[in-house]
Write an enzyme that holds these catalytic residues in place. Structure first.
Site, short mmCIF file in Angstrom:
data_model
loop_
_atom_site.label_atom_id
_atom_site.label_comp_id
_atom_site.label_asym_id
_atom_site.label_seq_id
_atom_site.Cartn_x
_atom_site.Cartn_y
_atom_site.Cartn_z
N LYS A 1 4.72 4.28 6.15
CA LYS A 1 3.54 4.21 4.73
C LYS A 1 2.34 4.48 5.87
O LYS A 1 0.95 5.13 5.81
CB LYS A 1 2.70 2.90 4.29
CG LYS A 1 4.41 2.32 3.49
CD LYS A 1 4.72 3.57 2.09
CE LYS A 1 5.44 2.89 0.93
NZ LYS A 1 4.98 1.98 0.72
N GLU B 1 -5.56 -4.64 -8.58
CA GLU B 1 -5.75 -4.96 -6.94
C GLU B 1 -7.01 -4.90 -6.23
O GLU B 1 -7.09 -6.06 -5.11
CB GLU B 1 -4.79 -4.11 -6.24
CG GLU B 1 -3.55 -4.23 -6.61
CD GLU B 1 -2.28 -3.20 -6.45
OE1 GLU B 1 -1.47 -3.05 -6.47
OE2 GLU B 1 -2.78 -2.03 -6.34
N LEU C 1 -0.06 3.74 -6.87
CA LEU C 1 1.06 4.17 -7.35
C LEU C 1 2.04 3.72 -8.19
O LEU C 1 2.84 3.68 -9.51
CB LEU C 1 2.18 4.47 -5.97
CG LEU C 1 1.85 5.82 -5.27
CD1 LEU C 1 2.54 6.51 -4.34
CD2 LEU C 1 1.16 7.37 -6.20
N GLY C 2 1.34 2.18 -8.19
CA GLY C 2 2.01 1.65 -9.75
C GLY C 2 1.25 0.27 -10.31
O GLY C 2 0.89 -0.10 -11.98
N ALA D 1 0.72 -1.04 0.00
CA ALA D 1 0.05 0.23 0.09
C ALA D 1 0.78 1.76 -0.12
O ALA D 1 2.43 1.19 0.21
CB ALA D 1 -0.85 -0.21 1.10
N ASP D 2 -0.07 2.64 -0.25
CA ASP D 2 1.11 3.79 -0.51
C ASP D 2 0.89 4.39 1.15
O ASP D 2 2.09 5.57 1.78
CB ASP D 2 0.48 4.24 -1.69
CG ASP D 2 1.06 3.54 -2.87
OD1 ASP D 2 2.49 3.15 -3.26
OD2 ASP D 2 -0.18 2.85 -3.70
#
Length: 229
Positions: free
Chosen positions: A125, A107, A100-101, A86-87
């Site tokens: 994070k 997902e 962000l990926g 997770a971001d």
């Protein structure tokens, strides 16, 4: 430990949750890559019998290289456990920002189909409110994405940019869409914003994952902490 060591520690602990016979959702990103590597070691060296549903073309490539058998939702409508990064993670609620990926749509599909959704992060994070450090990635259809961007701006988003590759061209997701990175600042009501994004024409999916994580593994310099909502 440096950041990669922290990510690896959390990823290896999460991989230990996987039991024989499970269908496993494989996340996307640098932390998930450590988990896929570890699961591959268990498959090859320990004979762990699992099947996996990856959340991106990149994770599919990593899983195949690691020797992990791949399956699909056509054969398994339910996933036993999904492990992903997770971001941002909101302390207490465990609401997430992901994407962000650029794999947020797949997902979220895999996470929602899972009995258990384990999120692995390093100590950078967790935040008190989502949106403090990173924007909310929003996946939009290419047609009229400029008009969709205008609707998002009317909702209060500062659109940092349409996501681009290093060479400068617009990024295309695995699903053929665009990504708009939308900064809303600290988000006081994650569920309400998620609902507004869900109802915006042109938006395919967004990176807010409220009330989805069953466990969050946070790797610090000393230990891996396990949080639950």
């Amino acid at each position: 430990m440096n950041v990669d060591d922290c990510k690896r520690a959390a990823a290896h602990l999460a991989a230990s949750f996987v039991k024989p016979g499970m269908v496993v959702g494989l996340g996307t990103g640098s932390t998930a890559a450590f988990m896929i590597e570890r699961l591959g070691e268990r498959v090859v060296k320990e004979g762990l019998n699992i099947q996996a549903i990856p959340t991106s073309e990149e994770s599919t490539r990593l899983a195949r290289a690691a020797g992990i058998p791949i399956t699909t939702f056509a054969d398994h409508s339910t996933v036993d456990i999904t492990i992903d990064g997770a971001d941002e993670v909101e302390r207490g609620t465990l609401h997430l920002i992901k994407g962000l990926g650029a794999a947020l749509l797949r997902e979220k599909i895999v996470a929602q189909a899972s009995r258990r959704f384990v999120v692995i992060v390093d100590v950078t994070k967790p935040v008190d409110q989502l949106g403090q450090r990173v924007p909310v990635p929003v996946e939009v259809v290419p047609f009229g994405y400029e008009a969709t961007a205008a609707r998002l701006e009317a909702m209060g988003a500062e659109i940092i940019r349409p996501r681009r590759l290093l060479a400068g061209e617009l990024l295309t997701t695995d699903n053929g869409n665009r990504i708009l990175d939308c900064a809303f600042g600290p988000i006081s009501d994650v569920k309400a914003l998620a609902a507004r994004l869900d109802g915006t024409v042109g938006v395919v999916e967004h990176g807010l994952f409220p009330n989805m994580a069953t466990d969050v593994l946070v790797a610090t310099e000393r230990e891996v902490e396990q949080w639950t909502p």
